[in-house]
Design a protein around this motif. Structure first.
Motif, PDB file in Angstrom:
ATOM      1  N   TRP A  31      82.514-130.185  -8.682  1.00 40.70           N
ATOM      2  CA  TRP A  31      82.849-128.794  -8.988  1.00 40.70           C
ATOM      3  C   TRP A  31      83.211-128.011  -7.724  1.00 40.70           C
ATOM      4  N   ILE A  32      82.659-128.400  -6.578  1.00 38.78           N
ATOM      5  CA  ILE A  32      82.965-127.719  -5.313  1.00 38.78           C
ATOM      6  C   ILE A  32      84.395-128.050  -4.871  1.00 38.78           C
ATOM      7  N   TRP A  33      84.852-129.235  -5.208  1.00 36.91           N
ATOM      8  CA  TRP A  33      86.160-129.732  -4.780  1.00 36.91           C
ATOM      9  C   TRP A  33      87.084-130.007  -5.967  1.00 36.91           C
ATOM     10  N   ALA A  34      87.026-129.180  -6.992  1.00 32.01           N
ATOM     11  CA  ALA A  34      87.810-129.398  -8.213  1.00 32.01           C
ATOM     12  C   ALA A  34      89.304-129.653  -7.952  1.00 32.01           C
ATOM     13  N   PRO A  35      89.972-128.946  -7.026  1.00 26.06           N
ATOM     14  CA  PRO A  35      91.394-129.223  -6.789  1.00 26.06           C
ATOM     15  C   PRO A  35      91.675-130.651  -6.292  1.00 26.06           C
ATOM     16  N   PHE A  92      86.560-127.780   7.074  1.00 26.75           N
ATOM     17  CA  PHE A  92      85.190-128.132   6.694  1.00 26.75           C
ATOM     18  C   PHE A  92      85.097-128.482   5.206  1.00 26.75           C
ATOM     19  N   TRP A  93      85.873-127.803   4.375  1.00 23.08           N
ATOM     20  CA  TRP A  93      85.904-128.109   2.941  1.00 23.08           C
ATOM     21  C   TRP A  93      86.468-129.514   2.726  1.00 23.08           C
ATOM     22  N   ASP A  94      87.571-129.823   3.404  1.00 22.64           N
ATOM     23  CA  ASP A  94      88.201-131.136   3.302  1.00 22.64           C
ATOM     24  C   ASP A  94      87.260-132.232   3.811  1.00 22.64           C
ATOM     25  N   ALA A  95      86.648-131.996   4.952  1.00 15.82           N
ATOM     26  CA  ALA A  95      85.725-132.995   5.515  1.00 15.82           C
ATOM     27  C   ALA A  95      84.533-133.209   4.582  1.00 15.82           C
ATOM     28  N   GLY A  96      84.060-132.136   3.980  1.00 19.33           N
ATOM     29  CA  GLY A  96      82.962-132.274   3.019  1.00 19.33           C
ATOM     30  C   GLY A  96      83.345-133.175   1.863  1.00 19.33           C
ATOM     31  N   TYR A  97      84.548-132.973   1.342  1.00 24.19           N
ATOM     32  CA  TYR A  97      85.025-133.826   0.253  1.00 24.19           C
ATOM     33  C   TYR A  97      85.033-135.294   0.687  1.00 24.19           C
ATOM     34  N   CYS A  98      85.637-135.549   1.837  1.00 24.68           N
ATOM     35  CA  CYS A  98      85.792-136.936   2.306  1.00 24.68           C
ATOM     36  C   CYS A  98      84.451-137.595   2.589  1.00 24.68           C
ATOM     37  N   LEU A  99      83.593-136.897   3.312  1.00 28.62           N
ATOM     38  CA  LEU A  99      82.328-137.501   3.741  1.00 28.62           C
ATOM     39  C   LEU A  99      81.307-137.614   2.615  1.00 28.62           C
ATOM     40  N   LEU A 100      81.486-136.862   1.538  1.00 30.93           N
ATOM     41  CA  LEU A 100      80.542-136.923   0.416  1.00 30.93           C
ATOM     42  C   LEU A 100      81.063-137.740  -0.765  1.00 30.93           C
ATOM     43  N   ARG A 101      82.206-138.442  -0.568  1.00 33.15           N
ATOM     44  CA  ARG A 101      82.704-139.289  -1.649  1.00 33.15           C
ATOM     45  C   ARG A 101      81.691-140.396  -1.923  1.00 33.15           C
ATOM     46  N   PRO A 102      81.421-140.795  -3.120  1.00 36.65           N
ATOM     47  CA  PRO A 102      82.076-140.478  -4.389  1.00 36.65           C
ATOM     48  C   PRO A 102      81.506-139.247  -5.094  1.00 36.65           C
ATOM     49  N   ARG A 103      80.444-138.662  -4.555  1.00 37.04           N
ATOM     50  CA  ARG A 103      79.829-137.514  -5.238  1.00 37.04           C
ATOM     51  C   ARG A 103      80.778-136.330  -5.355  1.00 37.04           C
ATOM     52  N   SER A 104      81.727-136.202  -4.398  1.00 36.48           N
ATOM     53  CA  SER A 104      82.662-135.076  -4.408  1.00 36.48           C
ATOM     54  C   SER A 104      83.886-135.337  -5.281  1.00 36.48           C
ATOM     55  N   MET A 105      84.046-136.572  -5.720  1.00 36.26           N
ATOM     56  CA  MET A 105      85.233-136.963  -6.484  1.00 36.26           C
ATOM     57  C   MET A 105      85.085-136.620  -7.963  1.00 36.26           C
ATOM     58  N   LYS A 106      86.219-136.691  -8.658  1.00 37.00           N
ATOM     59  CA  LYS A 106      86.225-136.472 -10.102  1.00 37.00           C
ATOM     60  C   LYS A 106      85.171-137.382 -10.739  1.00 37.00           C
ATOM     61  N   GLY A 107      84.270-136.780 -11.509  1.00 37.15           N
ATOM     62  CA  GLY A 107      83.179-137.526 -12.127  1.00 37.15           C
ATOM     63  C   GLY A 107      81.889-137.453 -11.332  1.00 37.15           C
ATOM     64  N   GLY A 108      81.965-137.021 -10.080  1.00 37.64           N
ATOM     65  CA  GLY A 108      80.770-136.908  -9.249  1.00 37.64           C
ATOM     66  C   GLY A 108      80.026-135.605  -9.507  1.00 37.64           C
ATOM     67  N   ASP A 109      78.731-135.599  -9.205  1.00 32.98           N
ATOM     68  CA  ASP A 109      77.907-134.421  -9.485  1.00 32.98           C
ATOM     69  C   ASP A 109      78.264-133.202  -8.626  1.00 32.98           C
ATOM     70  N   ILE A 117      90.112-143.188  -5.291  1.00 33.48           N
ATOM     71  CA  ILE A 117      89.298-144.354  -5.623  1.00 33.48           C
ATOM     72  C   ILE A 117      89.754-145.620  -4.877  1.00 33.48           C
ATOM     73  N   PRO A 118      91.072-145.891  -4.775  1.00 32.85           N
ATOM     74  CA  PRO A 118      91.479-147.137  -4.107  1.00 32.85           C
ATOM     75  C   PRO A 118      90.921-147.293  -2.687  1.00 32.85           C
ATOM     76  N   ALA A 119      90.982-146.256  -1.884  1.00 36.25           N
ATOM     77  CA  ALA A 119      90.464-146.340  -0.508  1.00 36.25           C
ATOM     78  C   ALA A 119      88.946-146.475  -0.503  1.00 36.25           C
TER      79      ALA A 119
END
Length: 181
Positions: free
Chosen positions: A41-45, A21-38, A58-60
């Motif tokens: 902090w939830i997905w810092a690693p 669920f953590w991984d899916a959250g990162y993927c489905l909330l991109r770009p907000r979950s990515m480095k620089g996104g608001d 970013i490329p994908a």
């Protein structure tokens, strides 16, 4: 006939729920979950991982590659199946529970092998920029776990299912032969 359960299968299914669920959250909330996104902090690693595997980076995202989110949706479905297996096997004690677990684990193996084959057939387009030690530590070992453990689950539950089918067949033959007499 009681449902045969295996502690390590249930443990794997339960322990992987928050990871998926953590991984899916990162993927489905991109770009907000990515480095620089608001929400990064939830997905810092993932700041590191999005540089290791461009499917997560970013490329994908820039080319509108739908694979990342498509595999995340399938991850959620297989995880709901994992949760269902644990509930149906341990709480409801439903005899069909191993079939749900088998299907979920087979789905995990198939999807992960597809992920690896995609890399192979695109010339390692998303991971080929890594050094071998980084690739081994940050991509092959963690992703390989999602092939190895679910494969053992498929083999174990497949054996249990075959055993149940053989038992049911033997019982049906006994009943059938008794009716003929």
């Amino acid at each position: 006939m009681a449902v045969k359960t295996h502690w390590w299968i249930s443990a794997w299914f339960i322990l992987t729920v928050p990871v998926i669920f953590w991984d899916a959250g990162y993927c489905l909330l991109r770009p907000r979950s990515m480095k620089g996104g608001d929400l990064h902090w939830i997905w810092a690693p993932y700041a590191l991982y999005q540089e290791v595997d461009y499917v997560y980076g970013i490329p994908a995202l820039e080319r509108g590659d739908g694979f990342t989110n498509a595999q995340s949706v399938l991850n959620i479905i297989e995880t709901l199946m994992n949760i269902s297996y644990v509930y149906l096997a341990h709480v409801s004690e439903w005899p069909g529970a191993p079939l749900i677990g088998f299907g979920a684990a087979l789905m995990t193996v198939s999807k992960t092998v597809l992920y690896w084959l995609q890399e192979y057939f695109c010339g390692f387009c998303a991971i080929g920029h890594n050094t071998l030690p980084d690739l081994l530590l940050l991509w092959i070992l963690p992703n390989g776990l999602w092939i190895v453990v679910p494969t053992f689950i498929v083999l174990r539950l497949g054996k249990d299912l075959a055993s149940s089918l053989n038992f049911a067949d033997a019982q049906a033959k006994k009943i059938s032969s008794g009716k003929k007499n």
